[in-house]
Design an enzyme around this catalytic site. Sequence first.
Site, PDB file in Angstrom:
ATOM      1  N   GLU A   1       0.800  -1.214   0.000  1.00 26.18           N
ATOM      2  CA  GLU A   1       0.000   0.000   0.000  1.00 26.18           C
ATOM      3  C   GLU A   1       0.842   1.278   0.000  1.00 26.18           C
ATOM      4  OE1 GLU A   1      -4.013  -1.700   2.187  1.00 26.18           O
ATOM      5  OE2 GLU A   1      -2.416  -0.880   3.442  1.00 26.18           O
TER       6      GLU A   1
ATOM      7  N   ASP B   1     -11.681  -5.877  -2.820  1.00 24.16           N
ATOM      8  CA  ASP B   1     -12.568  -7.041  -2.755  1.00 24.16           C
ATOM      9  C   ASP B   1     -13.953  -6.550  -2.361  1.00 24.16           C
ATOM     10  OD1 ASP B   1     -13.032  -7.526   0.348  1.00 24.16           O
ATOM     11  OD2 ASP B   1     -10.924  -7.009   0.072  1.00 24.16           O
TER      12      ASP B   1
END
EC number: 3.2.2.9
Length: 233
Positions: free
Chosen positions: A12, A201
Amino acid sequence: MTIGIIGAMEEEVELLKNTMPSIEEVIIGGAKFYIGEIAGKEVVLLESGIGKVNAALGTTLLADRFKPEIIINTGSAGGIGEGLAIGDVIISDRLAYGDVDVTEFGYTYGQVPRMPAFYQGDAVLLKKAETIYRDYFADSENKAVYGLVITNDSFIMRPDQHEIIRTFFPDVKAVEMEAAAIAQVAYQFDIPFLIIRAISDLANQEATMSFDEFIHLAAKQSAICIIELLKTI
């Protein structure tokens, strides 16, 4: 002006770190701080580690040691709101905990005692983000969405987890594991903050496979949005 940027995992923060022409690295209590510039702005990029405690520890160290004037959180999230797709970006106007229950003492579900029930993203930063991303996503198959993000110390994927979250937060857009903790620390230090996450997701039974497959896409989307925002600050 120093801007603090926080991501939980290496994936990230990697793209943002790679844009920094020179880096000073500092490690404190397991939290990794990368000091340099992004888009011409002085930044301290923090890889905090996963979960609320790691996020709170890292954000506290960031606030105390490096004195940022703004804190931005980057990374991935599970899309639980209707109409969200992998690669969409969620900009949080409000945050709350999804696994705090002190309602017996008169607090709202999700509210830590003596803390607000919801943490509000900075209005000025939200307005900047709205203007930038309206143009950025105009010709994209993905979109930017604004709304409530819920933080849990659990990876959300089961129907029973959905039911609990939706019962107390029917307007929830996304779920993840650090943002409310970051927001709480920023609130306590009186530092303006903004949470920008990309959907990796859909917080369902395929979430584990989806997360592994799309974490890099989500990290890229979130990082690009943050770089565009930094150009306006």
